[in-house]
Design an enzyme around this catalytic site. Structure first.
Site, PDB file in Angstrom:
ATOM      1  N   GLU A   6       0.440  -1.295   0.057  1.00 56.72           N
ATOM      2  CA  GLU A   6      -0.167   0.230   0.159  1.00 56.72           C
ATOM      3  C   GLU A   6       1.053   1.060   0.703  1.00 56.72           C
ATOM      4  O   GLU A   6       1.042   1.497   1.178  1.00 56.72           O
ATOM      5  CB  GLU A   6      -1.410   0.090   1.425  1.00 56.72           C
ATOM      6  CG  GLU A   6      -1.786  -1.154   1.818  1.00 56.72           C
ATOM      7  CD  GLU A   6      -2.997  -1.047   0.052  1.00 56.72           C
ATOM      8  OE1 GLU A   6      -2.834  -0.597  -0.375  1.00 56.72           O
ATOM      9  OE2 GLU A   6      -3.538  -2.347   0.211  1.00 56.72           O
ATOM     10  N   CYS A  24      -2.840   8.636   2.601  1.00 57.59           N
ATOM     11  CA  CYS A  24      -2.190   7.814   1.341  1.00 57.59           C
ATOM     12  C   CYS A  24      -2.998   8.306   0.625  1.00 57.59           C
ATOM     13  O   CYS A  24      -3.678   8.291  -0.467  1.00 57.59           O
ATOM     14  CB  CYS A  24      -1.850   6.381   1.289  1.00 57.59           C
ATOM     15  SG  CYS A  24      -2.803   5.367   2.031  1.00 57.59           S
TER      16      CYS A  24
HETATM   17  C1  UN1 Z   1      -3.800   5.517   4.492  1.00 60.16           C
HETATM   18  O1  UN1 Z   1      -3.983   6.764   4.616  1.00 60.16           O
HETATM   19  O2  UN1 Z   1      -3.043   4.618   4.942  1.00 60.16           O
HETATM   20  O3  UN1 Z   1      -9.561   5.847   3.416  1.00 60.16           O
HETATM   21  C2  UN1 Z   1      -4.903   4.763   5.099  1.00 60.16           C
HETATM   22  C3  UN1 Z   1      -8.841   6.616   4.262  1.00 60.16           C
HETATM   23  C4  UN1 Z   1      -8.854   4.964   4.889  1.00 60.16           C
HETATM   24  C5  UN1 Z   1      -7.750   5.092   5.178  1.00 60.16           C
HETATM   25  C6  UN1 Z   1      -6.098   5.268   4.896  1.00 60.16           C
HETATM   26  N1  UN1 Z   1      -9.537   4.793   6.086  1.00 60.16           N
HETATM   27  O4  UN1 Z   1      -8.865   7.152   4.287  1.00 60.16           O
END
Ligand code: UN1
Length: 517
Positions: free
Chosen positions: A269, A303
């Site tokens: 990820e 992210c």
């Molecule tokens: C991340 O930033 O690594 O969709 C995960 C989202 C959260 C998860 C983010 N449920 O923004």
């Protein structure tokens, strides 16, 4: 003097979560081995030292690994629904500790308290999901081409799963992996970010209680703390069939190569460069809420954060004016204080990257619409608070092509049809999350079609961040291709076996081959 830690009940939360001034950072369940160097955890909220953590030496790592391997021998034989029961109990304990853990997440990482609670809620949700899943780890049955034969597939546990997580979701992302891996019969070794080691210890303490209460071996869930060298031990270890890693694309490329070099599996990820397309038919009010939350939520350190807005020229000025007005309303400050919208960045290195990105955007020809700034003075002593910025830019700028983990939003203009906007949206190396704001069915469906977004997540009339756990989470291209959390993401945590059974009294060969003796 009242400190933030006392004012907002951090001390009590730490005590509830079993965090002392100096913590044993390496642990399998309740047992601790920690002989490595001391790691200090400072809060970006007020710059104060929260606690010290003993890190994992290479020798400690070996002990942890042995404990995990041994635990796997028995844990894999426990029926999956019973493993689910263990995860159910973990979810219950998370409910009891939601407030304390949410506060720690907010204080150690810097996200708003609401988002800290939200993160713990994601943990609870994935536990609930995993409990149901523990009775649904099913494979297919197939018709054999041979008479009196039966063919089916089943899923078995993989073994030791290595989890490397990032600072920005210091508890939830681990739980997406751990809750699934545990119902699948795997055991886990978790290396949290060095920037949020206490969140890791808190989670470990909560899960350890469940293991203890169920007389389960401690090695089922292990925690190791340290820097990238410890990560290398994990990724190069051929006793670990699966490495799940969350972080930058740069880190992911190194992990992927190391794991592939020993033919292990990796679940990655990595970075995103997420955009919202705003078409002439967009609901502007919804667009502004989605874009502002996506860009400044978690101070732009998700992210899934919104980094680019691709706006049609006919509504460009309207959206721009509404956004600039919304940014004037933002309150930046202590994230534990629920009056504030935006908390600090994780550390001063991140602040430097934010500054450099803004400088570069201007050098490349960007026009600043909402000025960035590093805030100083009372309440901003940690030096990690920045003003969310908006820049008018071009998609081709080098800086726009990169993921900067900070609240910087680039406005890009498109002309003509939505195909042009989709082309801009897809013209980056990353492929995590994407969205379109439109009330036009044709545009929405085109965006979701094969000719549309190339991302792992594509939303209509929702921003790019805040995905629910029920869907598979992850992205394409430089985001790494992994899928975690909901849907059938569990399959990566298991090995698939195809079984063919002959219940007849002859031995016919497949493909009609004759082999008579
Ligand atoms: C991340 O930033 O690594 O969709 C995960 C989202 C959260 C998860 C983010 N449920 O923004």
């Amino acid at each position: 003097m009242t400190t933030i830690a006392t004012q907002f009940g951090i001390k009590a939360a730490l005590a509830q979560l079993g965090i002392q001034d100096i913590n044993e950072g390496t642990s399998t369940g309740t047992q601790s081995f920690a002989t490595g160097a001391i790691l200090e955890s400072y809060s970006p909220v007020d710059g104060q030292l929260i606690a010290k953590v003993k890190t994992t030496s290479a020798a400690d790592y070996e002990k942890v690994m042995q404990a995990a391997i041994e635990a796997f021998q028995s844990f894999r034989l426990i029926p999956a629904p019973q493993r689910g029961e263990m995860v159910r109990q973990f979810g219950e304990k998370l409910r009891q500790n939601k407030e304390a853990l949410g506060k720690l997440v907010s204080y150690e990482m810097g996200k708003s308290l609401q988002e800290g609670y939200g993160e713990v809620q994601e943990m609870i949700d994935i536990c609930d999901f995993a409990v149901g899943l523990s009775r649904q780890l099913h494979g297919l049955t197939m018709h054999s081409e041979r008479p009196n034969h039966r063919m089916y597939e089943q899923y078995h546990p993989l073994g030791v799963v290595g989890i490397i997580s990032a600072f920005n979701f210091p508890v939830a992302v681990w739980s997406w992996n751990a809750a699934l891996a545990l119902v699948c019969g795997d055991v886990c070794i978790w290396k949290p970010s060095e920037k949020t080691p206490l969140c890791g210890i808190a989670c470990q303490n909560i899960l350890s209680e469940v293991l203890k209460e169920n007389n389960l071996p401690e090695g089922i869930s292990c925690l190791i703390n340290g820097d990238y060298k410890l990560g290398e031990l994990l990724t190069s270890d051929s006793r670990i069939p699966l490495i799940s890693a969350t972080g930058s694309t740069r880190m992911g490329k190194i992990v992927a190569q190391t794991v592939a070099g020993r033919l292990g599996k990796s679940l990655l990820e990595l970075g995103g460069n997420n955009a919202i397309i705003v078409t002439p038919d967009a609901d502007i009010k919804m667009t502004v809420i989605g874009a502002v939350f996506g860009a400044v939520g978690t101070a732009g350190q998700r992210c899934t954060s919104t980094r680019r807005l691709i706006i049609h020229e006919s509504v460009y000025d309207k959206v721009k004016t509404a956004l600039v007005a919304a940014y004037q309303q933002l309150r930046i400050g202590n994230p534990l204080d629920q009056n504030n919208h935006v908390g600090p960045l994780i550390d001063t290195d991140a602040v430097e990257k934010y500054n450099k990105a803004l400088e570069k955007a201007v050098i490349e020809g960007g026009k600043i619409l909402v000025e960035g700034a590093v805030l100083s003075g009372s309440g901003y002593e940690s030096g990690c608070y920045v003003q969310p910025a908006i820049v008018e830019a071009e998609n081709s700028f080098e800086i726009v092509q990169q993921e900067t983990f900070a609240p910087i939003l680039y406005l890009l203009k498109y002309t003509g049809t939505v195909e042009n906007a989709i082309a801009i949206q897809n013209s980056v190396a990353q492929g995590l999350s994407s969205a379109i704001m439109t009330t036009n069915l044709r545009e929405a469906e085109l965006f979701l079609s094969t000719a549309g977004s190339d991302c792992g997540i594509a939303n209509v009339n929702i921003g790019t961040s805040g995905a629910e756990i029920g869907g598979a989470f992850g992205g394409e291209k430089e985001t790494g291709g992994g899928r975690e959390s909901g849907s059938d993401a569990w399959k990566v945590y298991m090995r698939r076996q195809t079984n063919t059974i002959n219940y007849g009294s002859t031995l016919p060969l497949a493909q009609g081959i004759k082999f008579d003796l």
